[in-house]
Write a protein that holds these residues in place. Structure first.
Motif, PDB file in Angstrom:
ATOM      1  N   GLU A  80       0.996  -1.185   0.033  1.00 20.71           N
ATOM      2  CA  GLU A  80       0.092  -0.138   0.052  1.00 20.71           C
ATOM      3  C   GLU A  80       0.742   1.273  -0.028  1.00 20.71           C
ATOM      4  N   GLU A  81       1.924   1.419   0.613  1.00 21.01           N
ATOM      5  CA  GLU A  81       3.030   2.131   0.509  1.00 21.01           C
ATOM      6  C   GLU A  81       4.001   2.638  -0.517  1.00 21.01           C
ATOM      7  N   ASP A  82       3.818   1.650  -1.467  1.00 16.71           N
ATOM      8  CA  ASP A  82       4.846   1.655  -2.719  1.00 16.71           C
ATOM      9  C   ASP A  82       4.292   2.619  -3.627  1.00 16.71           C
ATOM     10  N   ASP A  83       5.286   3.251  -4.318  1.00 24.72           N
ATOM     11  CA  ASP A  83       4.941   3.976  -5.400  1.00 24.72           C
ATOM     12  C   ASP A  83       4.451   3.189  -6.612  1.00 24.72           C
ATOM     13  N   CYS A  84       4.962   1.966  -7.029  1.00 23.52           N
ATOM     14  CA  CYS A  84       4.840   1.217  -8.093  1.00 23.52           C
ATOM     15  C   CYS A  84       5.090  -0.038  -7.764  1.00 23.52           C
ATOM     16  N   PHE A  85       4.517  -1.137  -8.599  1.00 25.31           N
ATOM     17  CA  PHE A  85       4.893  -2.552  -8.379  1.00 25.31           C
ATOM     18  C   PHE A  85       6.155  -3.081  -8.397  1.00 25.31           C
ATOM     19  N   GLY A  86       6.871  -3.800  -7.549  1.00 23.51           N
ATOM     20  CA  GLY A  86       8.212  -4.217  -7.478  1.00 23.51           C
ATOM     21  C   GLY A  86       8.118  -5.472  -8.451  1.00 23.51           C
ATOM     22  N   LEU A  87       9.264  -5.696  -8.772  1.00 24.21           N
ATOM     23  CA  LEU A  87       9.357  -6.923  -9.722  1.00 24.21           C
ATOM     24  C   LEU A  87      10.485  -8.099  -9.017  1.00 24.21           C
ATOM     25  N   TRP A  88      10.068  -9.369  -9.225  1.00 23.26           N
ATOM     26  CA  TRP A  88      10.998 -10.293  -8.814  1.00 23.26           C
ATOM     27  C   TRP A  88      10.782 -11.430  -9.553  1.00 23.26           C
ATOM     28  N   MET A  89      11.970 -11.757  -9.949  1.00 23.60           N
ATOM     29  CA  MET A  89      12.240 -13.039 -11.121  1.00 23.60           C
ATOM     30  C   MET A  89      13.047 -14.052 -10.375  1.00 23.60           C
ATOM     31  N   MET A  90      12.955 -15.233 -11.000  1.00 26.82           N
ATOM     32  CA  MET A  90      13.859 -16.605 -10.655  1.00 26.82           C
ATOM     33  C   MET A  90      15.281 -16.381 -11.098  1.00 26.82           C
ATOM     34  N   ARG A  91      16.073 -16.412 -10.105  1.00 31.44           N
ATOM     35  CA  ARG A  91      17.544 -16.512 -10.451  1.00 31.44           C
ATOM     36  C   ARG A  91      18.138 -17.614  -9.371  1.00 31.44           C
ATOM     37  N   PRO A 121       8.769  -5.711   4.019  1.00 34.67           N
ATOM     38  CA  PRO A 121       8.972  -5.433   2.515  1.00 34.67           C
ATOM     39  C   PRO A 121       9.385  -4.116   2.265  1.00 34.67           C
ATOM     40  N   GLY A 122       9.596  -3.394   3.300  1.00 34.13           N
ATOM     41  CA  GLY A 122      10.052  -1.962   3.256  1.00 34.13           C
ATOM     42  C   GLY A 122       8.945  -1.288   2.273  1.00 34.13           C
TER      43      GLY A 122
END
Length: 137
Positions: A80-91, A121-122
């Motif tokens: 709710e406090e993020d400016d945008c979606f964060g992206l996680w990918m498999m590495r 989550p920061g």
């Protein structure tokens, strides 16, 4: 703490893997179930959480799944406090946050312990937003 969060999972050829996650299951560490939003070549599933404690364990659970195309797995998270979606990918078998241009994730230490909660989550903020609204530190 009440923190709304939306999570979207995108992955190719993952209908069979994600299908069990579209049903309620009290044995999972995290609570809730995904809704299938995918149409076409890439599958998509979404879920909304109303408390941070409800989605602790979700990323490790997703990491543990036998993805047919791990390189295609993308997890988008918007707190709710993020400016945008964060992206996680498999590495290398782990979901890793992919840095987005002109954004930074901020974490604050606990007021009592002085340490950052490893489950926090920061917040993800745009570094070029105006008004001097960036968190200190």
């Amino acid at each position: 703490m009440s923190r709304f969060a939306e999570v979207i999972v995108l992955a190719s050829d993952a209908e069979e893997i994600m299908e069990p996650l579209t049903r309620p299951d009290d044995s999972r560490e995290w609570a809730g179930h995904f809704t299938d939003i995918g149409h076409g070549m890439f599958g998509g599933w979404a879920i909304e959480f109303i408390r941070r404690s409800r989605w602790i364990g979700l990323l490790p659970h997703l990491e543990s799944l036998p993805w047919p195309s791990p390189h295609s797995v993308q997890v988008l998270i918007h707190d709710e406090e993020d400016d945008c979606f964060g992206l996680w990918m498999m590495r290398d078998g782990r979901l890793v946050e992919v840095p987005l241009p002109r954004t930074r994730r901020y974490f604050w230490p606990d007021h009592y312990t002085g340490k950052v909660d490893p489950d926090s989550p920061g917040i993800l903020v745009h570094t070029d937003r105006s008004g001097g609204l960036l968190p200190e530190g």
